[in-house]
Design a protein around this motif. Structure first.
Motif, PDB file in Angstrom:
ATOM      1  N   LEU A  29       6.826  12.820  -3.539  1.00  0.00           N
ATOM      2  CA  LEU A  29       6.616  11.481  -4.096  1.00  0.00           C
ATOM      3  C   LEU A  29       5.493  11.481  -5.131  1.00  0.00           C
ATOM      4  O   LEU A  29       5.595  10.839  -6.185  1.00  0.00           O
ATOM      5  N   ALA A  30       4.408  12.203  -4.830  1.00  0.00           N
ATOM      6  CA  ALA A  30       3.289  12.279  -5.775  1.00  0.00           C
ATOM      7  C   ALA A  30       3.721  12.938  -7.081  1.00  0.00           C
ATOM      8  O   ALA A  30       3.392  12.456  -8.177  1.00  0.00           O
ATOM      9  N   LEU A  31       4.475  14.036  -6.980  1.00  0.00           N
ATOM     10  CA  LEU A  31       4.959  14.703  -8.192  1.00  0.00           C
ATOM     11  C   LEU A  31       5.917  13.799  -8.967  1.00  0.00           C
ATOM     12  O   LEU A  31       5.878  13.752 -10.202  1.00  0.00           O
ATOM     13  N   THR A  53      -1.041   6.072  -3.052  1.00  0.00           N
ATOM     14  CA  THR A  53      -0.985   6.455  -1.643  1.00  0.00           C
ATOM     15  C   THR A  53      -0.366   7.832  -1.420  1.00  0.00           C
ATOM     16  O   THR A  53      -0.960   8.669  -0.730  1.00  0.00           O
ATOM     17  N   PRO A  54       0.831   8.150  -1.958  1.00  0.00           N
ATOM     18  CA  PRO A  54       1.341   9.514  -1.739  1.00  0.00           C
ATOM     19  C   PRO A  54       0.467  10.594  -2.354  1.00  0.00           C
ATOM     20  O   PRO A  54       0.347  11.691  -1.789  1.00  0.00           O
ATOM     21  N   ALA A  55      -0.175  10.296  -3.493  1.00  0.00           N
ATOM     22  CA  ALA A  55      -1.068  11.287  -4.099  1.00  0.00           C
ATOM     23  C   ALA A  55      -2.290  11.521  -3.217  1.00  0.00           C
ATOM     24  O   ALA A  55      -2.741  12.669  -3.033  1.00  0.00           O
ATOM     25  N   ALA A 109       0.818  -1.214   0.000  1.00  0.00           N
ATOM     26  CA  ALA A 109       0.000   0.000   0.000  1.00  0.00           C
ATOM     27  C   ALA A 109       0.851   1.264   0.000  1.00  0.00           C
ATOM     28  O   ALA A 109       0.448   2.288  -0.564  1.00  0.00           O
ATOM     29  N   GLU A 110       2.021   1.191   0.606  1.00  0.00           N
ATOM     30  CA  GLU A 110       2.832   2.391   0.779  1.00  0.00           C
ATOM     31  C   GLU A 110       3.626   2.747  -0.464  1.00  0.00           C
ATOM     32  O   GLU A 110       3.713   3.925  -0.841  1.00  0.00           O
ATOM     33  N   TYR A 111       4.202   1.737  -1.120  1.00  0.00           N
ATOM     34  CA  TYR A 111       5.093   2.000  -2.244  1.00  0.00           C
ATOM     35  C   TYR A 111       4.374   1.805  -3.581  1.00  0.00           C
ATOM     36  O   TYR A 111       4.682   0.919  -4.367  1.00  0.00           O
ATOM     37  N   THR A 122      -1.244  13.511  -0.139  1.00  0.00           N
ATOM     38  CA  THR A 122      -1.021  14.909  -0.507  1.00  0.00           C
ATOM     39  C   THR A 122      -2.340  15.643  -0.683  1.00  0.00           C
ATOM     40  O   THR A 122      -2.503  16.785  -0.226  1.00  0.00           O
ATOM     41  N   LEU A 123      -3.300  14.997  -1.335  1.00  0.00           N
ATOM     42  CA  LEU A 123      -4.609  15.617  -1.535  1.00  0.00           C
ATOM     43  C   LEU A 123      -5.306  15.846  -0.192  1.00  0.00           C
ATOM     44  O   LEU A 123      -5.939  16.893   0.019  1.00  0.00           O
TER      45      LEU A 123
END
Length: 262
Positions: free
Chosen positions: A237-239, A216-218, A210-212, A221-222
């Motif tokens: 990470l999202a960018l 998840t980072p997007a 789930a983490e990598y 961030t949202l």
């Protein structure tokens, strides 16, 4: 006319073509849009109280609505792009691409039309799902205008990245059914991300899955932009995921499209 002007003209024509297809045959878009809406209603009204209590929010489901909506917005983007894979596969297998190759048009305009049309559909779908979220109780009272703009930009960038990946999937699929199946990870990955429960609440062996991954980072961030939670490195990470997926999808699609038909 310059080559740039020709490319813009032909891309605009292909964009109109794809938007007309979407308007005349809306069943695919509507079916894909219903998936995140049904999940939103299911998790809020069936599991909402239990999930909110389990996350320390008491018996008030409003806390879980706030947690859930950002993840469902990104899931909407993934769902919408499946229609792109199917549309591109239809073009590749039904002969229209072979016809376009014989015409005096910019070759890249066919792909650009699909990508821009899909991004526009994703934005409209996100707005509709967001409206449903607001209707059932989602609020983002602390977000500034700049944070709302950044959230919209993130959703648009994510839509662009996933659309290019979907275009590549559609181009290598032998038929529309295979294209739909190949693009299923775009719906499946949000289900195993932090969209529905925090990563910390998952079993230790499952947590890295789930983490990598890009969703998840997007999502985190949202949430940070709309709800004021901690973003940390998730923004970068999202960018990074958006840039990597966009480049991968673009060069993959370009390479497949440039091959001479067999």
């Amino acid at each position: 006319m310059s080559s740039l002007a020709l490319a813009v003209r032909d891309s605009s024509t292909m964009l109109r073509r794809n938007l007309l297809h979407a308007r005349r045959y809306p069943s695919m878009t509507l079916n894909l849009l219903l998936t995140p809406i049904m999940l939103l209603l299911l998790f809020v009204y069936v599991f909402g109280d239990v999930m909110s209590a389990g996350m320390g929010g008491g018996a008030d489901r409003s806390a879980y609505i706030a947690y859930l909506v950002p993840g469902l917005l990104l899931m909407t983007v993934g769902s919408t792009t499946i229609g792109t894979a199917v549309s591109v596969s239809n073009d590749m297998t039904e002969g229209i691409i072979a016809r376009f190759r014989t015409m005096a048009i910019h070759r890249g305009s066919v792909l650009v039309g699909h990508v821009v049309g899909s991004v526009l559909q994703s934005v409209v779908s996100v707005v509709l799902v967001g409206a449903v979220g607001v209707a059932i109780g989602f609020r983002s009272v602390d977000a500034t205008a700049l944070e709302w703009l950044a959230a919209f930009g993130l959703l648009t960038m994510f839509a662009l990245a996933l659309t290019w990946i979907a275009v590549g999937m559609g181009m290598v699929s032998p038929n529309a059914e295979a294209a739909s199946n190949n693009a299923m990870p775009l719906i499946f990955l949000p289900l195993i991300s932090s969209a529905f429960v925090p990563v910390d609440a998952m079993p230790g062996w499952f947590r890295p899955i789930a983490e990598y991954q890009p969703f998840t980072p997007a999502i985190e961030t949202l949430r940070g932009l709309l709800l004021g939670t901690e973003i940390g490195v998730n923004g970068w990470l999202a960018l990074g995921w958006c840039l990597a997926l966009t480049l991968l999808g673009y060069f993959w699609s370009k390479a497949v499209f440039a091959r001479d038909p067999k």
